[in-house]
Design an enzyme around this catalytic site. Structure first.
Site, short mmCIF file in Angstrom:
data_model
loop_
_atom_site.label_atom_id
_atom_site.label_comp_id
_atom_site.label_asym_id
_atom_site.label_seq_id
_atom_site.Cartn_x
_atom_site.Cartn_y
_atom_site.Cartn_z
N LYS A 236 -1.51 -4.29 0.88
CA LYS A 236 -0.36 -5.00 1.78
C LYS A 236 -1.02 -5.80 2.59
O LYS A 236 -1.01 -7.21 2.45
CB LYS A 236 0.52 -3.89 2.38
N TRP B 215 8.43 7.44 0.93
CA TRP B 215 6.83 7.88 0.77
C TRP B 215 6.48 9.08 1.37
O TRP B 215 5.61 9.77 0.92
CB TRP B 215 6.20 6.63 1.30
N ASP C 275 -0.13 8.12 6.91
CA ASP C 275 -0.10 7.37 5.88
C ASP C 275 0.28 5.99 6.47
O ASP C 275 1.40 5.70 6.70
CB ASP C 275 0.90 7.73 4.65
N1 PMP Z 1 2.59 5.06 1.06
C1 PMP Z 1 3.38 4.12 1.21
C2 PMP Z 1 3.55 3.96 2.58
C3 PMP Z 1 3.31 3.05 0.45
O1 PMP Z 1 3.93 1.98 0.73
C4 PMP Z 1 2.87 3.17 -0.85
C5 PMP Z 1 2.98 2.11 -1.95
N2 PMP Z 1 3.81 1.13 -1.88
C6 PMP Z 1 2.16 4.22 -1.12
C7 PMP Z 1 2.13 5.20 -0.42
C8 PMP Z 1 1.46 4.49 -2.71
O2 PMP Z 1 0.63 3.65 -2.69
P1 PMP Z 1 -0.44 3.48 -4.02
O3 PMP Z 1 0.55 2.98 -5.06
O4 PMP Z 1 -1.22 2.60 -3.76
O5 PMP Z 1 -0.72 4.85 -4.35
#
Ligand code: PMP
Length: 359
Positions: free
Chosen positions: A195, A101, A171
Site C-alpha cells: 500500500k 481484516w 496490523d
Molecule cells: N490486513 C490488512 C489491513 C490488509 O489491508 C490486507 C490486504 N489488503 C491484509 C491484511 C492481507 O495482506 P496480504 O494479502 O498481503 O497477506
C-alpha cells in the site's frame, strides 16, 4: 499516460520511484547488474537493505529496542506467525474485531490458541472502533491484537489503545507510513508493503526485543522473528527487489519532508473527499466520523444501478480501481501517500459532475 489509481493494494507508487527504478534497472550504481540479479549476501544488496532499514527507522522514529524485519508471507501470513511467535506458555490472545481484516486475523489465530474477542463492532456493521472502555480484556492474554486501519471498511484508529503490560499487536498494513506513530506503545507492528511502502511480497515486522523469547517450538525458521532478527532478515532469501523499491519509497518520503509532512497532506486529501461526502445525499460513507480512515474511503451511490456508469465515467476521466470490495459493494477510493492531491481533487470534481447529471 498514467492514470490516477485508487486501488486498495497493490497500489499507486510515487512516479519518481518508478522512474528511478527504471533508470537503474539494467545497471545499479555501476554494478553492471539489476538489483534483481544481485546476491542477497553481496555488498551491493547489503548496502541497499541496510539503508532501507536505517531510513525506515528514522522515518518512524523506531526505538533501538525494536527489531525491524523484512520478511515474506504477507499480513495473512503474519496472522499465523504472530501467535506462533508470541504465545509462549500462554493459551489465550485478545482480539478486537473491527471488520474484514480483523476477522481474518481471528480465524487464523484460532488454529493456535483460544481467541477472546475483547470487543466487536459487528453490532453496527463494522462502521466504528469500539471505545477502549468497552473492551473485555483477558488478564493473562499473550497479547492484544488490533487492525488499526480496516482497508475494506474504511475504519481507522485515531488513538492508541492502552493495554497495560500485555503487548499490543497491530496490523498496520494499510496505513503504515501514512502518519506518525508512537512505536513504543506497541509490542509488534506488522504489515504487507503493497500500500504505502512498495511492491507486494515484502512484509514488515517491527518487534520489541523482549518479545523475541516466546516463539512456539513449531514456528518455521523463515517466520521465527528471533532467528530472523539474528540473521538480519536473511535466514532465507528475502524479497530483494521489493526491499529495494521500499528503500526508494523511504527516500521519497524523506524528500517529501518525512512522515509528519506526508501525514499533513493525507489529512488534507481525506478532508477534501469527506467534506464533499458530508455535503451530499447522493453519496454516502457509513463510517462514524471520528473513526474514518484517511487511507480508504468507501462510499455508496444513492442508487447502485448507477455504479457501472460511475465507474465507466471515472475511467474515461483517468481514474481507475474505484470499485468497492466485493464483500461490501459500492465504491472505495484508496488515497495512499503516493496519490497526489490532484487525484483527489479530480475525483471530487467528477463525483460532483456525476451527481449533477444523475441526481
Ligand atoms: N490486513 C490488512 C489491513 C490488509 O489491508 C490486507 C490486504 N489488503 C491484509 C491484511 C492481507 O495482506 P496480504 O494479502 O498481503 O497477506
Amino acid at each position: 499516460m498514467r492514470v490516477f489509481n485508487f486501488s486498495a493494494g497493490p497500489a499507486v507508487l510515487p512516479e519518481e520511484v518508478l522512474r528511478k527504478a527504471a533508470a537503474e534497472m539494467l545497471d545499479w550504481h555501476g554494478s553492471g547488474m539489476s538489483v534483481m540479479e544481485m546476491s542477497h549476501r553481496g555488498k551491493e544488496f547489503i548496502s541497499i537493505a541496510d539503508r532501507a532499514e536505517a531510513d525506515l527507522r528514522a522515518l518512524l522514529a523506531i526505538p533501538d529496542n525494536y527489531k525491524v524485519l523484512f520478511l515474506q508471507g504477507g499480513a495473512i501470513g503474519e496472522n499465523a506467525i504472530v501467535p506462533m511467535n508470541l504465545l509462549g506458555d500462554r493459551s489465550v490472545a485478545d482480539y478486537v474485531n473491527t471488520g474484514e481484516w480483523s476477522k481474518k486475523s481471528i480465524k487464523e489465530a484460532k488454529k493456535y490458541c483460544t481467541v477472546n474477542v475483547a470487543a466487536s463492532a459487528e453490532d453496527r456493521n463494522f462502521t466504528y472502533v469500539p471505545a477502549r472502555t468497552t473492551w473485555k480484556l483477558t488478564k493473562d492474554a499473550a497479547y492484544v491484537h488490533v487492525c488499526t486501519n480496516e482497508t475494506i471498511g474504511g475504519v481507522e484508529y485515531q488513538w492508541v489503545p492502552e493495554t497495560g503490560v500485555v503487548p499490543l499487536v497491530a496490523d498496520m498494513s494499510s496505513h503504515l507510513l501514512s502518519r506518525a506513530i508512537e512505536v513504543a506503545k506497541y509490542g509488534v507492528i506488522y504489515g504487507g508493503a503493497q500500500k504505502n511502502i512498495g511492491p507486494a511480497g515484502l512484509t514488515l515486522v517491527i518487534v520489541r526485543d523482549d518479545l523475541l523469547d516466546r516463539a512456539l517450538p513449531i514456528t518455521p525458521s523463515a517466520f521465527h522473528w528471533k532467528e530472523q532478527a539474528a540473521a538480519d532478515s536473511m535466514l532465507n532469501t528475502p524479497p530483494t527487489y521489493a526491499i529495494y523499491i521500499a528503500g526508494l519509497v523511504f527516500e521519497w518520503v524523506r524528500e517529501q519532508g518525512g512522515v509528519a509532512a506526508i501525514e499533513k497532506k493525507n489529512i488534507a486529501k481525506a478532508k477534501l473527499l469527506y467534506d464533499y461526502l458530508d455535503r451530499t445525499e447522493f453519496y454516502r460513507n457509513p463510517v462514524a466520523r471520528e473513526d474514518r480512515s484517511r487511507m480508504n474511503v468507501p462510499f455508496k451511490l444513492h442508487d447502485e444501478i448507477l455504479d457501472e456508469a460511475f465507474l465507466k465515467g471515472a475511467k474515461a476521466a483517468g481514474m481507475v480501481q474505484l470499485k468497492g470490495h466485493r464483500s461490501v459493494g459500492g465504491m472505495r477510493a484508496s488515497i495512499y501517500n503516493a496519490m497526489p492531491v490532484e487525484g483527489v481533487t479530480r475525483l471530487v470534481q467528477y463525483m460532483q459532475d456525476f451527481e449533477r447529471q444523475h441526481g
